[in-house]
Scaffold this motif. Structure first.
Motif, short mmCIF file in Angstrom:
data_model
loop_
_atom_site.label_atom_id
_atom_site.label_comp_id
_atom_site.label_asym_id
_atom_site.label_seq_id
_atom_site.Cartn_x
_atom_site.Cartn_y
_atom_site.Cartn_z
N THR A 51 -3.51 42.54 84.82
CA THR A 51 -2.40 41.47 84.78
C THR A 51 -1.13 41.93 85.70
OG1 THR A 51 -2.74 41.11 82.40
CG2 THR A 51 -0.53 40.28 83.30
N GLY A 52 -0.88 43.31 86.04
CA GLY A 52 0.00 43.86 86.93
C GLY A 52 -0.45 43.60 88.40
N CYS A 53 -1.80 43.55 88.54
CA CYS A 53 -2.14 43.25 89.89
C CYS A 53 -1.76 41.58 90.44
CB CYS A 53 -3.64 43.44 90.00
SG CYS A 53 -4.11 44.81 89.89
N LEU A 54 -1.89 40.61 89.48
CA LEU A 54 -1.43 39.44 89.76
C LEU A 54 -0.14 39.22 89.95
CD1 LEU A 54 -3.73 37.55 87.20
CD2 LEU A 54 -4.23 37.84 89.57
N VAL A 55 0.72 40.13 89.14
CA VAL A 55 2.16 39.92 89.24
C VAL A 55 2.60 40.33 90.86
CG1 VAL A 55 4.36 40.92 88.63
CG2 VAL A 55 2.73 40.32 86.94
N ALA A 56 1.55 41.54 91.20
CA ALA A 56 2.10 41.89 92.47
C ALA A 56 1.87 41.00 93.42
CB ALA A 56 1.33 43.28 92.92
N PHE A 57 0.48 40.24 93.32
CA PHE A 57 0.22 39.35 94.30
C PHE A 57 1.18 38.15 94.14
CE2 PHE A 57 -4.24 40.39 94.26
CZ PHE A 57 -4.54 40.48 95.61
N LEU A 58 1.86 37.73 93.04
CA LEU A 58 2.92 36.72 92.84
C LEU A 58 4.14 37.12 93.43
CD1 LEU A 58 3.07 34.04 91.49
CD2 LEU A 58 4.14 35.28 89.53
N VAL A 59 4.45 38.18 93.84
CA VAL A 59 6.02 38.64 94.51
C VAL A 59 5.54 39.37 95.94
CG1 VAL A 59 6.88 39.47 92.20
CG2 VAL A 59 5.65 41.09 93.72
N LEU A 60 4.42 39.51 96.33
CA LEU A 60 4.01 40.29 97.58
C LEU A 60 4.61 39.19 98.61
CD1 LEU A 60 2.68 42.46 99.21
CD2 LEU A 60 0.52 41.03 99.09
N PRO A 61 4.39 37.80 98.72
CA PRO A 61 5.15 36.99 100.11
C PRO A 61 6.49 37.27 100.02
CG PRO A 61 3.49 35.86 98.58
CD PRO A 61 3.89 37.06 97.83
N HIS A 62 7.27 37.54 98.91
CA HIS A 62 8.79 37.68 98.89
C HIS A 62 8.96 38.89 99.70
CE1 HIS A 62 8.96 34.41 96.44
NE2 HIS A 62 8.10 34.93 95.49
N PHE A 63 8.29 39.93 100.01
CA PHE A 63 8.83 41.14 100.83
C PHE A 63 8.41 40.85 102.16
CE2 PHE A 63 7.96 42.50 96.34
CZ PHE A 63 8.98 43.41 96.29
N ASP A 64 9.15 41.34 103.02
CA ASP A 64 9.31 41.36 104.48
C ASP A 64 8.16 42.15 105.12
OD1 ASP A 64 9.60 40.40 106.97
OD2 ASP A 64 11.38 41.41 107.37
N LEU A 65 6.82 42.23 104.78
CA LEU A 65 5.79 42.93 105.32
C LEU A 65 5.11 42.53 106.47
CD1 LEU A 65 4.47 43.86 101.64
CD2 LEU A 65 6.22 45.21 103.17
#
Length: 470
Positions: free
Chosen positions: A351-365
């Motif tokens: 579940t934490g992995c999905l949370v990370a996928f959800l917020v990943l686009p909001h970081f300037d990477l």
């Protein structure tokens, strides 16, 4: 006694559902893992068991290639302007394929119990191979739908067929490790489809890749039909050595032994254990089928090519390959109560992995950094979901279903595939609007899966304590 074999009786198996295989006269007579049973490494029985596992491994790995290869081609199909297939249409094609799997589970589950695992599995391999080839010829949406429907319907023969063969070949206390080994064949097949065959898209058309997979499937069908045996030779199980000490009396027959399917179904459907594992499996199957959307997700969010996206998605099955192999042995060793909390923890991490996928686009990477983070998340996600998806349901179906284990596996799979079909049908539309919406829905499913799996395994621990005699 035949030279090279020394067999003594195992300890008495527990009664009730935990002695599922006692209905078979060939099961429970030896236990290769038990100190109370000795079988020399070079014995014909041990070699036959090894050959059986190898045959099933080969067959199911190819079965998963046939299941996955249409979705591996999905990114390239979407890029073909002559087909007019967008993300929403593709999601509905996948939903139709899942409906085929639901229908196939009922047909193949009944066939495995009625006609045996080998015949059911072999015919399923042949039909799935032929219709993967038909999928490669498709040029209209209805042709894609029809071909994937039949392919997944035939591919559904694998798991219930293996359940019937495992009952014939192995004692109950080895179910976890046997399923753990065979479950890795699913991941090997998925890796072959996503990484090896998927890489061919860089220099081969998607149609050519599908035809190659179909040819490999037909070759595997021929080998599988020659190598696999439905059950071992009785002579390799029984000993007439007068020096062999008599063991305790055999365990009582399975509660469903001697029942017809119409008599067994009400007993299955009135069990709370059945509904808990059904709820768990429905959620876990939806999580597992995230893999079907991963190449397109990586394309849309990271700008990867179709070939790179298909290869990158292999991080998911590679993680699960490692976990299901170890998970089967751990399942046999740990108490069910301990296993419940281990699996609850694994699904919390997923579940934490999905949370990370959800917020990943909001970081300037950078795209490179995002790619490597995605690969790591997919690896961990597969590592955590797979043992919870494969092992509890497989062991429960044999223990609880007994002589109707093939049908029980089919019923559970059909229910989970029906849930996945609904999710895929609407999920494609959600992904078309926004990948954030799709991942949010998947996150809710992940929380549901963690809760129902934990409750099921805790219930299994209580049931096991009640069934084991003091």
């Amino acid at each position: 006694m035949q030279k090279g074999i020394r067999i003594t009786e195992p300890e008495r198996l527990t009664s009730g559902p935990l002695s599922a295989a006692s209905a078979s006269p060939l099961v429970g007579q030896i236990d290769l893992a038990s100190p109370a049973s000795v079988v020399e490494i070079g014995s014909p029985l041990r070699m036959q068991q090894a050959a059986t596992i190898a045959s099933l491994y080969l067959g199911y790995a190819m079965s998963m290639v046939l299941r996955m290869i249409p979705t591996v081609a999905g990114a390239a199909i979407r890029e073909d302007p002559s087909l007019g297939i967008d993300l929403e249409v593709w999601g509905r094609i996948l939903a139709v394929g899942t409906c085929g799997a639901v229908v196939g589970k009922f047909i193949c589950g009944y066939a495995a119990d009625k006609f045996g695992g080998k015949l059911t599995f072999t015919v399923g391999l042949l039909i799935a191979s032929l219709f993967v080839g038909v999928f490669g010829f498709a040029s209209e949406v209805w042709m894609f739908r029809g071909a994937i429907f039949v392919t997944l319907m035939a591919q559904s023969a694998g798991w219930p067929s293996m359940a019937r063969i495992i009952i014939n070949w192995f004692p109950p206390r080895q179910y976890g490790r046997v399923w753990g080994i065979l479950s890795t064949s699913s991941r090997v097949g998925t890796l072959l489809a996503t990484f090896c065959l998927g890489s061919l898209l860089a220099w081969m058309s998607w149609r050519g890749m599908l035809w190659l997979a179909a040819g490999l499937g037909i070759a595997t069908f021929a080998a599988f039909s020659l190598l696999l045996k439905e059950r071992p030779d009785t002579a390799n199980h029984l000993s007439d050595d007068p020096d062999t000490p008599a063991g305790p009396p055999p365990a009582p027959p399975h509660p469903l032994h001697g029942t017809s399917l119409s008599e067994a179904i009400p007993k299955i459907l009135t069990s709370p254990r059945f509904w808990l594992i059904a709820g768990s499996l429905m959620g876990l199957t939806i999580l597992w089928d995230f893999l079907l959307f991963v190449p397109m997700y990586l394309q849309d969010t990271l700008g990867l090519s179709a070939a790179d996206a298909s290869q990158a998605a292999s991080a998911f099955p590679f993680g699960s390959l490692l976990s299901v192999l170890a998970g089967g042995f751990v399942f046999d060793k740990l108490k069910r109560g301990t296993t419940a909390w281990v699996m609850g923890l694994l699904l919390t991490i997923a579940t934490g992995c999905l949370v990370a996928f959800l917020v990943l686009p909001h970081f300037d990477l950078s795209s490179r950094t995002s790619l490597w983070i995605s690969l790591g998340l997919l690896f961990v996600f597969g590592l955590c979901v797979s043992p919870c998806y494969y092992i509890p349901m497989s062991v429960f179906s044999i223990e609880f279903g007994g002589p109707h284990s093939g049908f029980l596996i089919a019923l559970l799979d059909a229910m989970s595939f029906a849930a996945t079909a609904v999710f895929s049908y609407f999920g494609g539309g959600l992904a078309k609007q926004s990948w954030t919406l799709y991942l949010s829905a998947l996150l809710a499913v992940s929380v549901w899966s963690a809760l129902t799996t934990l409750l099921f395994m805790l219930g299994e621990a209580r049931t096991r304590r009640q069934e084991v005699p003091a």
